[in-house]
Design a protein around this motif. Structure first.
Motif, PDB file in Angstrom:
ATOM      1  N   GLU A   1       0.836  -1.209   0.000  1.00  0.00           N
ATOM      2  CA  GLU A   1       0.000   0.000   0.000  1.00  0.00           C
ATOM      3  C   GLU A   1       0.872   1.260   0.000  1.00  0.00           C
TER       4      GLU A   1
ATOM      5  N   ARG B   1       2.286   1.838  -3.449  1.00  0.00           N
ATOM      6  CA  ARG B   1       1.263   2.332  -4.379  1.00  0.00           C
ATOM      7  C   ARG B   1       0.866   3.772  -4.081  1.00  0.00           C
ATOM      8  N   MET B   2       0.651   4.052  -2.808  1.00  0.00           N
ATOM      9  CA  MET B   2       0.223   5.408  -2.447  1.00  0.00           C
ATOM     10  C   MET B   2       1.330   6.420  -2.740  1.00  0.00           C
TER      11      MET B   2
ATOM     12  N   MET C   1       1.784   7.135  -6.296  1.00  0.00           N
ATOM     13  CA  MET C   1       0.739   8.003  -6.841  1.00  0.00           C
ATOM     14  C   MET C   1       0.946   9.448  -6.356  1.00  0.00           C
TER      15      MET C   1
ATOM     16  N   ASN D   1       3.728  11.077  -4.708  1.00  0.00           N
ATOM     17  CA  ASN D   1       4.985  11.829  -4.808  1.00  0.00           C
ATOM     18  C   ASN D   1       5.207  12.562  -6.130  1.00  0.00           C
TER      19      ASN D   1
END
Lengths: 305, 168
Positions: free
Chosen positions: B73, B76-77, B80, B82
């Motif tokens: 997670e 992925r986060m 997306m 940065n």
């Protein structure tokens, strides 16, 4: 022509010939020496078993391996410094002077110059990013994430086994001093500093030592210690020093968080507006794909949250 | 006497477990504060802030019911957030149930807007993600914490994308 005048003339010619000869010899030696050294690099990057790696080769390798990244960084650095100048935002010269003074005087002058430029860039970048952030916005971020941004001064003794843990606990009971016990029992390099880890935030503690350590630290009072317990790094005893949670003490961390969130937006604007020409960047950077991505519409995607 | 005691215990249990409106409102306000913190953390690209509203044993399930690890997670986060020019998130609690004083379940819809620079031209591109979740909240000694999220659906809409073949 009298004999006397002839003799003077002959003497002058002789002196001229002798001086000319000397100059000729000196010049020819200089030329020979220059020819001998011309093939060699004046400042080799490295000498391996007598074999020289010329500076030119080193620079070419740097260009090939990371030239793109370095040039991109230089581009961003200059754009930010130019924008700061345009907005009349200057760096904190006193702070930069202090940091420069702390550097080794043996550092290459070019490296010093580069480090100074980097310090100036970081300082004005932060100021540019925070220029329009109000105090109330900073307060809001502080109120929401105070626990995550607070700083905890930690000391720890990494234990080899439970028996050492018992010995440490007995020592603490008899006021042996945490630093002395760390120096004696810790199996970590921090034993040389009395077990001092420095200041850490809860997310950093979670990442390094694990969730149990977060719970233990949260339950401790300043000056108190835990019993031996297992962390991600093994068996240890932790002691809590000072805790900084006030707005003023963690304001720099709040500002850092806000500034980081805005970096891409500011850089993207500067890159869009800037007129940049570089044969090297253009030569290396592939042309962007001519789209081909699907148009607007709903598509399923990998789960994110 | 026994029957009376039984009745008394039933009344006592009901009194202890049923919630007054004030209790429910208080719990909901605190849970909403958790959502506010999580969405603000997204806009600050602060992953540690996002996970700060969760229990230590928080569980995340994808639409197929498979667990997603924290490490995955995070990748992925951050992948997306940065590179984004900006990320913003709005949440709507579509339904709220509180079966006990220490448990609550929320059906939530997140609308996440991610603006990224187009490679090359650096023109801003907008992606809008709509995520629906079933969130289980737990009252812990540190307050209300998110214990489990089951993502039931997630879709993405892209806008202002140039159709293939059009000039730059």
């Amino acid at each position: 022509m009298t004999r006397g005048r002839f003799m003077r003339y002959a003497t002058l010619v002789s002196i001229g010939l002798i001086l000319g000869g000397i100059l000729g010899v000196v010049a020819s030696r200089m030329v020979r020496r220059h020819r001998q050294t011309r093939g060699k690099p004046p400042n080799p990057a490295m000498i391996i078993n007598g074999e020289t790696v010329p500076m030119e080769e080193f620079i070419t390798e740097l260009k090939v391996l990371s030239g793109q990244q370095v040039l991109q960084h230089v581009l961003e650095q200059r754009l930010v410094l130019q924008e700061a100048k345009r907005q009349g935002i200057g760096a904190d010269e006193a702070s930069i002077a202090r940091q420069m003074k702390a550097l080794s005087p043996q550092l290459d002058p070019m490296v010093r110059q580069s480090m100074e430029r980097e310090m100036r860039y970081r300082d004005v970048f932060r100021k540019l990013l925070l220029a329009k952030v109000s105090e109330s916005e900073k307060r809001l971020v502080y109120d929401l994430f105070r626990e995550e941004l607070a700083n905890y001064e930690l000391f720890g003794i990494f234990l080899a086994n439970r028996a050492d843990g018992q010995a440490v606990m007995s020592g603490l009971e008899f006021n042996a001093g945490f630093a002395a016990l760390a120096a004696r029992y810790s199996v970590h390099s921090t034993r040389a500093k009395g077990g001092a880890f420095g200041y850490m935030t809860m997310p950093q503690i979670r990442l390094w030592l694990g969730e149990d350590a977060v719970g233990q630290v949260a339950a401790l009072q300043s000056g108190k210690h835990t019993g031996p317990f297992y962390t991600n790094q093994g068996l240890m005893v932790l002691k809590l020093g000072a805790v900084h949670k006030s707005y003023q003490s963690i304001k720099p961390a709040v500002e850092e968080l806000i500034a980081n969130a805005g970096k891409v937006a500011l850089l993207n604007r500067l890159l869009q507006e800037g007129k940049v020409r570089s044969l090297y960047l253009q030569g290396i950077e592939p042309e962007p794909e001519a789209t081909g991505t699907p148009g607007a519409g709903s598509v399923p995607l990998d789960y994110i949250r | 006497m026994g029957r009376l005691l039984n009745k008394f215990s039933v009344v006592l249990v009901l009194t202890l477990t049923s919630l007054s409106p004030a209790q429910t409102n208080d719990a909901r306000a605190k849970i909403e504060y958790g959502y506010l913190r999580a969405t603000k953390a997204v806009s600050l690209k602060f992953f540690d802030g996002i996970i700060s509203v969760r229990t230590p044993d928080y569980e995340l399930l994808d639409p197929e019911g498979s667990p997603v690890s924290l490490a995955v997670e995070r990748i992925r986060m951050e992948g997306m957030m940065n590179p984004a020019i900006s990320v913003s998130e709005r949440y709507t609690i579509e339904s709220y149930e509180q079966p006990s004083a220490s448990r609550a379940r929320c059906k939530v819809q997140y609308i996440t807007t991610v603006i990224t620079p187009e490679p090359g031209s650096r023109r801003p591109l907008t992606m809008v993600m709509v995520t629906r979740c079933l969130d289980d909240w737990l009252l812990t000694e540190k307050g209300w914490k998110l214990a489990r999220t089951h993502v039931t659906s997630q879709t993405m809409q892209r806008t202002n994308i140039r159709p293939a073949g059009t000039p730059k």
